[in-house]
Design an enzyme around this catalytic site. Structure first.
Site, PDB file in Angstrom:
ATOM      1  N   ASP A  27       0.879  -1.157   0.000  1.00  0.00           N
ATOM      2  CA  ASP A  27       0.000   0.000   0.000  1.00  0.00           C
ATOM      3  C   ASP A  27       0.922   1.214   0.000  1.00  0.00           C
ATOM      4  O   ASP A  27       2.128   1.089   0.258  1.00  0.00           O
ATOM      5  CB  ASP A  27      -0.868  -0.030   1.263  1.00  0.00           C
ATOM      6  CG  ASP A  27      -1.694   1.239   1.442  1.00  0.00           C
ATOM      7  OD1 ASP A  27      -2.270   1.731   0.454  1.00  0.00           O
ATOM      8  OD2 ASP A  27      -1.759   1.734   2.584  1.00  0.00           O
ATOM      9  N   ASP A  29      -0.192   4.962   1.225  1.00  0.00           N
ATOM     10  CA  ASP A  29      -0.454   5.866   2.343  1.00  0.00           C
ATOM     11  C   ASP A  29      -0.315   5.154   3.688  1.00  0.00           C
ATOM     12  O   ASP A  29      -0.976   4.142   3.946  1.00  0.00           O
ATOM     13  CB  ASP A  29      -1.856   6.461   2.228  1.00  0.00           C
ATOM     14  CG  ASP A  29      -2.028   7.317   0.971  1.00  0.00           C
ATOM     15  OD1 ASP A  29      -1.015   7.680   0.357  1.00  0.00           O
ATOM     16  OD2 ASP A  29      -3.191   7.618   0.624  1.00  0.00           O
TER      17      ASP A  29
END
Length: 190
Positions: A27, A29
């Site tokens: 991922d 963020d």
């Protein structure tokens, strides 16, 4: 700790495992970097979590493919930041789009693009809902609290190795079972 030191430490961690994932998915963020893209401007110079770059370089050096699965609503900013950080060539797939599916669509696309089975993937994310849904697909998934770091890498490789071992044992059981004629087949012959 500098990128080179982290890279060397990550190479040592990776070297402890005989079974490695074919693909590691990150991922963005609060996993690779400590912010939400949608709260930033393209003009800013982003930064990664302190150990992230060294880990990425170690995986690359070991020949382990990497990909991105992000639900960012601002894919343009995310892609700009990936370019600014000179990370684009590191990833074989970048699935960055807003979605309500908790990343299952992202992983379907990554699988289609790479041909790598879900059980050969390792995934790092900061949201438990994504970890839960992607785990159900057969991906070894690790929840990170403070971004990707050496501890998370070690945990991920440990769990991946354990999952691979269970899978191999189940495969061996199935082969053994499938090679023995079952009792109903014997009854049919009598």
């Amino acid at each position: 700790m500098g990128d080179e030191t982290v890279k060397n430490d990550a190479l040592q961690v990776i070297g402890m495992f005989q079974v490695l994932p074919r693909l590691v998915v990150f991922d963005l963020d609060y996993t690779l970097w400590p912010f939400y893209c949608e709260c930033r401007s393209k003009r800013e110079m982003p930064s990664l979590f302190p150990q992230a770059k060294g880990i990425l370089y170690a995986l690359k050096e070991k020949g382990i493919d990497m990909a991105i699965a992000s639900r960012s609503p601002t894919s343009d900013i995310a892609k700009t930041f990936i370019d600014k950080l000179s990370l684009k060539p590191m990833f074989v797939a970048q699935e960055i789009f807003s979605s309500w599916t908790h990343k299952t669509d992202h992983f379907q696309r990554i699988h289609t693009r790479t041909g790598i089975p879900f059980n050969s993937m390792l995934f790092f994310d900061d949201e438990d809902r994504n970890i839960q849904s992607v785990s159900k697909m057969g991906v070894t998934s690790i929840l990170v609290g403070d971004g990707v770091n050496l501890g998370a890498l070690r945990q991920g490789l440990t769990e991946f190795s354990q999952n691979a071992s269970k899978s191999e044992k189940n495969k061996q059981r199935w082969l053994k079972y499938s090679q023995n004629p079952n009792s109903s087949a014997k009854k049919d012959e009598d």
